[in-house]
Design a protein around this motif. Structure first.
Motif, short mmCIF file in Angstrom:
data_model
loop_
_atom_site.label_atom_id
_atom_site.label_comp_id
_atom_site.label_asym_id
_atom_site.label_seq_id
_atom_site.Cartn_x
_atom_site.Cartn_y
_atom_site.Cartn_z
N LYS A 179 52.74 -12.60 -0.37
CA LYS A 179 53.53 -13.67 -1.01
C LYS A 179 54.84 -12.94 -1.37
O LYS A 179 55.03 -11.80 -1.55
CB LYS A 179 52.91 -14.07 -2.29
CG LYS A 179 51.49 -14.80 -2.02
CD LYS A 179 51.58 -16.09 -1.70
CE LYS A 179 49.99 -16.51 -1.73
NZ LYS A 179 49.79 -17.68 -2.20
N LEU A 180 55.90 -13.90 -1.54
CA LEU A 180 57.48 -13.54 -1.71
C LEU A 180 57.95 -14.36 -2.79
O LEU A 180 57.85 -15.57 -2.90
CB LEU A 180 57.98 -13.57 -0.53
CG LEU A 180 59.44 -13.04 -0.31
CD1 LEU A 180 59.47 -11.44 -0.62
CD2 LEU A 180 60.13 -13.48 1.15
N VAL B 120 51.77 -4.74 -5.98
CA VAL B 120 53.26 -5.41 -6.00
C VAL B 120 54.13 -4.38 -5.19
O VAL B 120 54.16 -3.25 -5.74
CB VAL B 120 53.76 -5.72 -7.34
CG1 VAL B 120 55.24 -6.06 -7.61
CG2 VAL B 120 52.50 -6.59 -7.87
N SER B 121 55.05 -4.71 -4.59
CA SER B 121 56.22 -3.73 -4.12
C SER B 121 57.49 -4.81 -4.47
O SER B 121 57.40 -5.97 -4.65
CB SER B 121 56.22 -3.64 -2.76
OG SER B 121 55.09 -2.70 -2.31
N ASP C 195 50.04 -7.60 -1.94
CA ASP C 195 49.72 -8.95 -2.36
C ASP C 195 51.00 -9.72 -2.52
O ASP C 195 50.94 -10.74 -2.21
CB ASP C 195 48.90 -8.96 -3.67
CG ASP C 195 47.61 -8.60 -3.32
OD1 ASP C 195 47.00 -8.65 -2.24
OD2 ASP C 195 47.02 -7.90 -4.45
N VAL C 196 52.12 -9.22 -3.14
CA VAL C 196 53.30 -9.87 -3.59
C VAL C 196 54.46 -8.85 -3.62
O VAL C 196 54.38 -7.67 -3.89
CB VAL C 196 53.11 -10.49 -4.87
CG1 VAL C 196 52.82 -9.46 -6.01
CG2 VAL C 196 54.47 -11.32 -5.25
N VAL C 197 55.67 -9.36 -2.97
CA VAL C 197 56.79 -8.63 -2.90
C VAL C 197 57.85 -9.53 -3.90
O VAL C 197 58.14 -10.42 -3.66
CB VAL C 197 57.45 -8.60 -1.57
CG1 VAL C 197 58.67 -7.82 -1.63
CG2 VAL C 197 56.44 -7.57 -0.65
N ILE C 198 58.25 -8.69 -4.88
CA ILE C 198 59.27 -9.35 -5.65
C ILE C 198 60.64 -8.79 -5.12
O ILE C 198 60.95 -7.71 -4.89
CB ILE C 198 59.01 -8.77 -7.27
CG1 ILE C 198 57.81 -9.40 -7.69
CG2 ILE C 198 60.58 -9.28 -8.04
CD1 ILE C 198 57.35 -8.67 -9.28
N VAL C 199 61.54 -9.76 -4.83
CA VAL C 199 63.03 -9.62 -4.31
C VAL C 199 63.89 -9.85 -5.48
O VAL C 199 63.88 -11.12 -5.95
CB VAL C 199 63.12 -10.40 -3.12
CG1 VAL C 199 64.63 -10.30 -2.57
CG2 VAL C 199 62.22 -10.15 -2.08
N GLU C 200 64.69 -8.69 -5.72
CA GLU C 200 65.74 -8.93 -6.71
C GLU C 200 67.31 -8.85 -5.91
O GLU C 200 67.40 -8.14 -5.30
CB GLU C 200 65.73 -7.75 -7.74
CG GLU C 200 66.69 -7.99 -8.94
CD GLU C 200 66.68 -6.88 -10.20
OE1 GLU C 200 67.90 -6.52 -10.42
OE2 GLU C 200 65.71 -6.32 -10.28
N GLY C 201 67.87 -10.02 -6.25
CA GLY C 201 69.13 -10.23 -5.65
C GLY C 201 68.81 -11.04 -4.29
O GLY C 201 67.95 -12.09 -4.38
N HIS D 113 51.34 -20.73 -6.84
CA HIS D 113 50.88 -20.10 -5.50
C HIS D 113 52.06 -19.09 -5.20
O HIS D 113 52.34 -18.90 -3.82
CB HIS D 113 50.43 -20.75 -4.60
CG HIS D 113 49.22 -21.54 -4.81
ND1 HIS D 113 47.87 -20.98 -5.16
CD2 HIS D 113 49.03 -22.77 -5.32
CE1 HIS D 113 47.19 -21.87 -5.56
NE2 HIS D 113 47.89 -23.21 -5.81
N TYR D 114 53.10 -18.56 -5.99
CA TYR D 114 54.19 -17.67 -5.47
C TYR D 114 53.63 -16.18 -5.37
O TYR D 114 54.49 -15.45 -4.96
CB TYR D 114 55.31 -17.82 -6.54
CG TYR D 114 55.86 -19.28 -6.44
CD1 TYR D 114 56.47 -19.84 -5.39
CD2 TYR D 114 55.68 -20.17 -7.70
CE1 TYR D 114 57.06 -20.89 -5.33
CE2 TYR D 114 56.22 -21.68 -7.59
CZ TYR D 114 57.15 -21.86 -6.52
OH TYR D 114 57.25 -23.31 -6.51
N VAL D 115 52.65 -15.98 -6.21
CA VAL D 115 52.05 -14.70 -6.34
C VAL D 115 50.63 -14.77 -6.21
O VAL D 115 49.99 -15.65 -6.21
CB VAL D 115 52.35 -13.77 -7.73
CG1 VAL D 115 53.99 -13.65 -7.80
CG2 VAL D 115 51.71 -14.54 -8.55
#
Length: 165
Positions: free
Chosen positions: A3-4, A33-34, A96-102, A163-165
């Protein structure tokens, strides 16, 4: 499937503070998480005088620095275009989830981190990919949910419920 979820906002709005609070909260729910963080064009993780820096200065396209605890890949564009978010995502191991900052212009679901005292307008009216606004106080007239920036539990609940994560 990974998920992103993105976090966008003007400099000084609190994106990094929120992301660094969210990472352990999401890990506590059993998710891996990445993150991918967009930085200014002149950032550097390498140090002059170090062997890896000397390798890059000598012209190496990529340098990996590795130890028993971690490794880092430095890729020099050398005049090529900046990598896209998709190209960067392909470099990550499965999580499971990638958090994108910017990456505020990329068409991914995003939470806008907003502080009126930064003196900049909301991004939300011009970005249909913003699914919520996290702010200390609810901005007037927003058509997406407001999340209290100080209520980490509510933000995690919103991410899970949507369902974002």
């Amino acid at each position: 499937m990974t998920k992103l979820i993105g976090f966008a906002g003007w400099s000084g709005s609190g994106k990094t503070t929120l992301v660094t609070r969210l990472i352990p909260a999401l890990i506590a729910t059993g998710r891996t998480v990445s993150t991918i963080k967009h930085a200014h064009h002149d950032f550097d993780v390498d140090q002059p005088g170090k062997d890896s820096h000397n390798h890059r200065v000598a012209g190496a396209a990529e340098v990996i620095v590795a130890s028993s605890r971690r490794f880092a890949l430095m890729h020099e564009h050398r005049g090529a275009s900046e990598w896209t978010l998709d190209q960067l995502l392909a470099k990550l191991s499965p999580v499971d989830v990638v958090i994108v900052e910017g990456f505020k212009r990329d068409p991914i679901p995003k939470i806008e981190v907003y502080r009126a005292d930064v003196g900049k307008p909301l991004l939300q009216p011009d970005d249909p990919h913003i699914v919520a606004v996290a702010a200390p106080h609810a901005p007037a007239g927003i058509p997406v949910p407001w999340l209290n920036l100080d209520d980490l539990g509510a933000i995690v609940d919103f991410l899970i419920a949507g369902h974002y994560v």
